[in-house]
Enzyme design. Structure first.
Site, PDB file in Angstrom:
ATOM      1  CD  GLU A   1      12.631  18.278   8.221  1.00 33.73           C
ATOM      2  OE1 GLU A   1      11.609  18.996   8.288  1.00 33.73           O
ATOM      3  OE2 GLU A   1      12.741  17.343   7.411  1.00 33.73           O
TER       4      GLU A   1
ATOM      5  N   GLY B   1     -16.347   9.638   8.956  1.00 33.13           N
ATOM      6  CA  GLY B   1     -17.467   9.111   9.732  1.00 33.13           C
ATOM      7  C   GLY B   1     -18.737   8.880   8.948  1.00 33.13           C
ATOM      8  CE  LYS B   2     -17.326   8.780   3.105  1.00 27.67           C
ATOM      9  NZ  LYS B   2     -16.077   9.350   3.632  1.00 27.67           N
TER      10      LYS B   2
END
EC number: 3.4.24.-
Length: 721
Positions: A499, A284-285
């Protein structure tokens, strides 16, 4: 000269206004031109004005001599013939329109035949001879063809001798001259002045167009006409940005300065000229910079570091100057340079000096700001360590603010902001979503909600449910699922063991992240994946135990494959696991000083100029490689022992995966705690076995019926025989 001086001053003011844009007694405006530059400019203007005057004069002279003379019509008062010295002579008494002057013209018989011939041949009749012997004045006429049977009569000194009597030709010429006669006009011809002026005007317009087009083409070739910054008015506010409370606090002072700069100037305070925002991508700069501009209600110039550079030398420095000039004129304003590391990297590392020129110009512009100019420069980068040291010194980018990935509380706040326009189901827990999205940036969280909204529309649901959000998280992590991919039962089982090995080691390794989800649904290039999130809030620092746990968890997949299927049946599914393992262990050995190699940092974690250049000897490199291999082999042996010790739990996880394909934390915890299959798995397994048993019984009954019918058919055949 006075008129020329006025024109020079007019052009000078025009060019100066274009060069300097506006003239103000303001320190933020560009400097005025020097006297030497002004003199050179005036000389160029005078030179081109003289060239234009010369060209216009040449065009006027050409037009003057090419324009046909005008003739005034004359009214023939009388036309009679007389015999003079045995020669017939025609007397014309004419008068000009609007004039009482009567002029008498004479023409003799000798001209008639030649005139007749030349008229028929469409040529001008102009033959000079001496007629003084006739006792006449030296006046005759030039008959010029104007159109069919139309002629103009002009003054010349022409006689044409002819032999014989040509009454018919004489009478014909008399009638022609009587009907159409004219003499050269004695009035002023305006074409002599108007035509050159029109030519000069058109030439100036043509020259202006050519210069404009050539300049545009030159700018296009050089790339200098490309807009390198977008000027906008930001509508973003701090309320639209969540999860970065400490960053907002740092920027409130900047907003206040942009709103009331006089208060700080009066106090003698120096507001930071530049603010550097650094952190991972998607945090979010850019949004923060827009929020600062929106809160201060000032123009927002947005550009990128790469937009300054181009093919030609000097273009980058020029664009930097133009950007800062625009910002000064719009002050107070904000300049935001995204990805500034592409233009402001450490000098001396580039192959050419082009990038250094751009950096130097940027440094000069930052230093050239007046403290009261009202222009704040904000920049964003993902690699603060690669920036030139001069950029980050006080007086330029004074304030450096870290914008990190959001923690669980900040992720929940971000999700709430992005879900304002989303119709979420009442059963959706944003806290749970925030817990399962550890390591997600703000951009990824927004993408999760957007993907969930798209999935709800695809399912024709009225709201977004938890299953939509689960699928959206999986899409962001590993890509969309591939349900139509054909996979064999053996491969499906081997993926389940792989997994399950990751999950089992994650459950028993100290300091390991919590296993949230296991799936064998193919997504992107992965045949399955295991999702783990931190047990506590994300920490900035990681200890050695946590790093070793991450290594063991990544090795669990390959270890499970080898123990179940043997060393010759291992697959390529562990390639990405080994990539992660190698990076972690190499950092432990060569960067973090966590092994017996020593406390020296052989591989820098920041500011690497050339990642392929080693700063250590070959013997040290060999020691590092040996230590890395030793740690990996040691941990791999431990992982295999852990899987053998908890083999029963591994099989339970595999059975659950084969039954449900995707299992979540409650089911994983149930298996880990009770060492048995979850109830839903048992129920699903019993249901499947019952349906399979019913299908088998139906097949058996059908087979019995077929056997009975075949026996009856045989008995009938025997009786008939």
């Amino acid at each position: 000269m006075y008129f020329l001086k006025k024109i020079v001053n007019l052009f000078s003011s025009k060019i100066e206004s274009e060069d300097n844009n506006v003239k103000k007694d303001d320190l933020t405006q560009p400097r005025k031109q020097s006297p030497e530059a002004r003199k050179r400019r005036n000389r160029r203007i005078i030179f081109w004005l003289i060239i234009l005057l010369i060209i216009g004069t040449i065009i006027g002279v050409i037009i003057y001599f090419s324009v046909r003379k005008e003739y005034d019509n004359v009214i023939v008062k009388s036309a009679q013939t007389e015999v003079v010295n045995n020669k017939k002579v025609l007397y014309l008494n004419t008068i000009r329109p609007n004039s009482t002057q009567i002029t008498r013209y004479t023409i003799d018989e000798d001209q008639l035949l030649t005139a007749r011939v030349n008229i028929l041949n469409n040529t001008n009749f102009q033959i000079i001879s001496n007629a003084s012997s006739l006792g006449l004045s030296r006046i005759s006429f030039n008959i010029v063809r104007e159109g069919v049977e139309k002629f103009k009569l002009g003054e010349t000194n022409i006689y044409a001798p002819i032999s014989g009597n040509t009454n018919n030709q004489w009478n014909w010429l008399t009638s022609i001259i009587t009907q159409n006669a004219g003499i050269p006009s004695s009035g002023f011809n305006p074409q002599v002045i108007i035509s050159p002026l029109i030519s000069i005007i058109f030439f100036i317009i043509f020259l202006y167009i050519i210069l404009r087009v050539s300049k545009a083409q030159s700018d296009s070739l050089l790339g200098t006409n490309k807009a390198n910054a977008k000027l906008t008015k930001s509508g973003v506010r701090f309320s639209d940005v969540a999860g970065i409370a400490e960053v907002k606090e740092e920027l409130i002072e900047i907003v206040d300065f942009l709103k009331e700069p006089k208060k700080y100037v009066a106090a003698g305070a120096r507001i930071p000229k530049g603010v550097m925002l650094y952190g991972p991508p998607g945090t979010g700069k850019t949004l923060i910079a827009k929020a600062v501009a929106g809160e201060a209600n000032v123009p927002f110039f947005q550009t990128t570091g790469s937009s300054f550079e181009d093919t030609f030398v000097g273009v980058g420095a020029r664009r930097v100057r133009e950007l800062f000039e625009k910002a000064r004129k719009s002050a107070p304003a904000i300049i935001f340079i995204d990805e500034i590391d592409s233009v402001a990297k450490k000098r001396g590392n580039s192959l050419t000096a082009v990038q250094d020129q751009t950096i130097n110009q940027l440094l000069s512009e930052l230093d050239g700001f007046d403290t009261s100019s009202g222009v704040i420069v904000m920049a964003a980068t993902n690699r603060l360590d690669t920036l030139d040291d001069a950029i980050l010194r006080p007086g330029r980018f004074d304030r450096q603010i870290s914008v990190n990935l959001p923690d669980i509380l900040e992720r929940e706040q971000i999700l709430r902001i992005h879900s304002r326009n989303k119709n979420l189901s009442a059963k959706v827990s944003l806290e749970d979503i925030a817990r399962r999205t550890a390591g997600f940036s703000g951009a990824q969280l927004e993408n999760v909600l957007n993907e969930a909204a798209l999935l709800s529309v695809r399912d024709k649901a009225t709201s977004i449910h938890m299953n939509h959000l689960d699928e959206a998280i999986d899409r962001v992590i590993a890509g969309p699922s591939r349900p139509n991919k054909v996979i064999s039962e053996r491969e499906r089982e081997q993926v389940s063991y792989h997994e399950a090995g990751h999950a089992l080691i994650g459950l028993y390794s100290p300091g390991a992240d919590v296993v949230q989800k296991i799936t064998i649904v193919a997504r992107g290039r992965a045949a399955g994946y295991t999702l783990q999130t931190p047990e506590r809030n994300e920490n900035i620092l990681q200890n050695k135990t946590e790093l070793i746990s991450r290594v063991r968890t990544a090795l669990g997949g390959r270890a499970a494959e080898e123990l179940i299927y043997g060393p010759n049946e291992i697959t390529t599914g562990a390639a990405n696991d080994f990539y992660k393992i190698t990076n972690i262990v190499r950092a432990m050995v060569a960067s973090f000083g966590m092994t017996d190699v020593g406390l020296t940092q052989y591989i820098a974690t920041e500011g690497v100029d050339n990642p392929y250049r080693n700063s250590y000897s070959e013997q040290t490199a060999l020691a590092i490689d040996i230590e890395i291999e030793k740690i990996i082999q040691r941990e791999y042996k431990i992982v295999k022992e852990m899987i053998n010790e908890h083999r029963e739990e591994l099989e339970l996880i595999v059975q659950t995966l084969l039954e449900l394909e995707t299992i979540l934390k409650p089911q994983i915890d149930y298996i880990h705690q009770y060492k048995q299959l979850p109830p839903e798995v048992i129920a699903n397994k019993n249901k499947r076995e019952a349906s399979q048993k019913q299908a088998n019984s139906s097949v058996e009954e059908a087979k019995v019926v077929d056997d009975e019918e075949s026996i009856k058919d045989k008995e009938k055949d025997q009786k008939s025989n």
